[in-house]
Write an enzyme that holds these catalytic residues in place. Structure first.
Site, PDB file in Angstrom:
ATOM      1  N   PHE A  37       0.862  -1.187   0.000  1.00 10.97           N
ATOM      2  CA  PHE A  37       0.000   0.000   0.000  1.00 10.97           C
ATOM      3  C   PHE A  37       0.890   1.226   0.000  1.00 10.97           C
ATOM      4  CE2 PHE A  37      -2.480   3.491   1.627  1.00 10.97           C
ATOM      5  CZ  PHE A  37      -3.685   3.345   0.953  1.00 10.97           C
ATOM      6  N   ASP A  47       9.234   2.654   1.382  1.00 15.21           N
ATOM      7  CA  ASP A  47       8.092   3.424   1.876  1.00 15.21           C
ATOM      8  C   ASP A  47       8.034   3.241   3.395  1.00 15.21           C
ATOM      9  OD1 ASP A  47       5.627   4.304   2.760  1.00 15.21           O
ATOM     10  OD2 ASP A  47       4.548   3.614   0.982  1.00 15.21           O
ATOM     11  N   LYS A 105       2.764  10.313   8.055  1.00 14.81           N
ATOM     12  CA  LYS A 105       2.130   9.870   9.300  1.00 14.81           C
ATOM     13  C   LYS A 105       2.780  10.433  10.575  1.00 14.81           C
ATOM     14  CE  LYS A 105      -0.202   5.715   7.639  1.00 14.81           C
ATOM     15  NZ  LYS A 105      -1.583   5.947   8.013  1.00 14.81           N
TER      16      LYS A 105
HETATM   17  C1  LIG Z   1       2.976   2.525   3.794  1.00 15.14           C
HETATM   18  C2  LIG Z   1       2.066   3.633   3.415  1.00 15.14           C
HETATM   19  N1  LIG Z   1       2.359   4.391   2.362  1.00 15.14           N
HETATM   20  C3  LIG Z   1       1.576   5.421   1.991  1.00 15.14           C
HETATM   21  C4  LIG Z   1       0.413   5.708   2.661  1.00 15.14           C
HETATM   22  C5  LIG Z   1      -0.449   6.857   2.221  1.00 15.14           C
HETATM   23  O1  LIG Z   1      -0.311   7.910   3.123  1.00 15.14           O
HETATM   24  P1  LIG Z   1      -1.397   9.084   3.171  1.00 15.14           P
HETATM   25  O2  LIG Z   1      -2.667   8.472   3.648  1.00 15.14           O
HETATM   26  O3  LIG Z   1      -0.806  10.070   4.138  1.00 15.14           O
HETATM   27  O4  LIG Z   1      -1.523   9.645   1.815  1.00 15.14           O
HETATM   28  C6  LIG Z   1       0.058   4.935   3.774  1.00 15.14           C
HETATM   29  C7  LIG Z   1      -1.202   5.209   4.507  1.00 15.14           C
HETATM   30  O5  LIG Z   1      -1.746   4.365   5.153  1.00 15.14           O
HETATM   31  C8  LIG Z   1       0.905   3.871   4.161  1.00 15.14           C
HETATM   32  O6  LIG Z   1       0.615   3.096   5.205  1.00 15.14           O
END
Ligand SMILES: Cc1ncc(COP(=O)(O)O)c(C=O)c1O
Length: 400
Positions: A139, A223, A252
């Site tokens: 994700f 990520d 986050k």
């Molecule tokens: C690993 C990861 N990458 C990207 C995102 C996307 O982040 P945002 O919701 O701040 O756009 C999330 C959100 O849950 C995530 O857990």
């Protein structure tokens, strides 16, 4: 149900898009690890806004940094630089061991990954490589670029066609070995797949990803939106694997509740962006930067990382000691933990926990995720264990 509650439900239904499910409550106030809703009910927050509220709710350091900065300098365009932006970039590069690297600030995780994907493209264009690899279960966000890196079909399918050239591999060393070649521009990987159910990487995958990307001249982009900034008990997940990637994405927990994201590049790709190649109005805004810097300072100087290790251990031991037949195993690290249930009842368990004043969530049908504030104390862990045990026991009798 009183009038106040009826009011927010109807209003949400009418004025907010239905992109999210119906809200569970209207939250009014937060302090430390607790939230209060509009009926006055108190909740123990063991989800922390999905791994966001690193210092809990309304931490005095957070509030002071934000209000002081708001009284001094709120927003300037990216025609200018501000001291908080520079201080934060330097601090992130230092913490990541990415000296001579460079930072691009965004407002969210998906935008940080959007920037990373553009970086991968620039690298590919420069070196004649067109393929980008990600993994099944990954994700990375919901904007078109980030969504193209995200693997879940139900998120992708309604919006196709997505960005071409991205492949999703099985989460294994063998699949990566087979897919890698000189035409790969970048590999995107999460150190722990939070949204897939706090899924840990198979042994050796992160090392293999580093070796193979280096061998083929591809970028390794991690990520760390969910795993970064102390969540796992180290500043970043990659440090636990003893490697250095080419770039990481953050969001986050970085702002502890104030929206900010970042793409942190190591020297190998720090010079790829050129003027005009990417941009943002709000990214690096002084309010966000100042708060994030303060969050990092508190984590660094107030024993937060030690607390993550101690409370993680206490949580694990406590959950094991419950001896519940419904708990299969525990996954994750630090304060990003997944409780794997023996049955696909995580959504019901999470809902029952909410009814009992405990906030957790269910990222997979059989997994409960815990991502409490990094400052969670011994007392809240004990409270969590007590409430969670009572919630689980309702399901044990139902299913035995
Ligand atoms: C690993 C990861 N990458 C990207 C995102 C996307 O982040 P945002 O919701 O701040 O756009 C999330 C959100 O849950 C995530 O857990």
């Amino acid at each position: 149900m009183n009038n106040v509650e009826v009011g927010w439900q109807d209003r949400s239904e009418q004025v907010l898009t239905h992109a999210f499910g119906s809200p569970l409550a209207q939250m009014e106030r937060g302090q430390g690890c607790y939230l209060w809703d509009s009926s006055g009910k108190r909740y123990l927050d063991f989800l922390g806004g999905i791994a966001v509220n690193s210092l809990g709710h309304c931490h005095p350091a957070f509030v002071t940094a934000l209000t002081e900065q708001a009284g001094r300098l709120d927003h300037v365009s990216n025609y200018f630089v501000t001291r908080p932006q520079l201080d934060l970039a330097e601090k992130l590069l230092e913490l990541a061991g990415a000296e001579q690297g460079a930072v691009f600030f965004s407002n969210s995780g998906t935008e940080a990954n959007e920037a990373a994907l553009k970086l991968a493209r620039l690298h590919g264009k420069e070196t004649g490589k067109s393929r980008i690899l990600a993994f099944k279960g990954a994700f990375h966000g919901r904007t078109f670029g980030a969504l193209s890196l995200t693997s879940k079909e139900i998120f992708r399918e309604p919006f196709e066609p997505l960005v071409p050239g991205i492949e999703h591999l099985d989460l294994s060393v063998a699949a990566l070995e087979q897919a890698m070649g000189p035409d790969v521009a970048a590999v995107f990987l999460e150190p722990i797949l939070g949204e897939a159910g706090v899924l840990e990487l198979p042994d050796g995958l992160i090392l293999a990803a580093r070796e193979l990307t280096q061998k083929h001249g591809a970028l390794l982009i991690l990520d760390e939106v969910q795993t970064g900034v102390g969540r796992l008990g180290s500043w970043f997940g990659f440090q636990r694997a003893g490697i250095k990637p080419d770039a990481i994405t953050l969001a986050k927990g970085l702002g502890g509740g104030f929206p900010i994201g970042a793409l942190v590049t190591f020297p190998s790709c720090a010079k790829l962006f050129y003027p005009g190649s990417h941009g943002t109005t709000f990214g690096g805004n002084p309010l966000a930067a100042r708060v994030a810097l303060r969050v990092l300072e508190v984590i660094e100087h107030e024993g937060v990382m030690e607390n993550v290790a101690a409370q993680s251990k206490r949580l694990r031991l406590g959950l094991e000691a419950l001896g519940s037949p419904l708990i299969n195993s525990l996954r994750g690290e630090g304060l990003l933990l997944g409780i794997e249930l023996a049955q696909p009842i995580a959504a019901q368990v999470s809902q029952a926990a909410f009814g009992s004043g405990l906030i957790v969530n269910a990222p997979a049908p059989n997994v409960i995720r815990l991502a409490p504030p990094l400052i969670v104390g011994r007392q809240q862990v004990a409270e969590f264990l007590e409430v969670f045990a009572a919630v689980l026991s309702q399901f044990e009798t139902q299913t035995s």
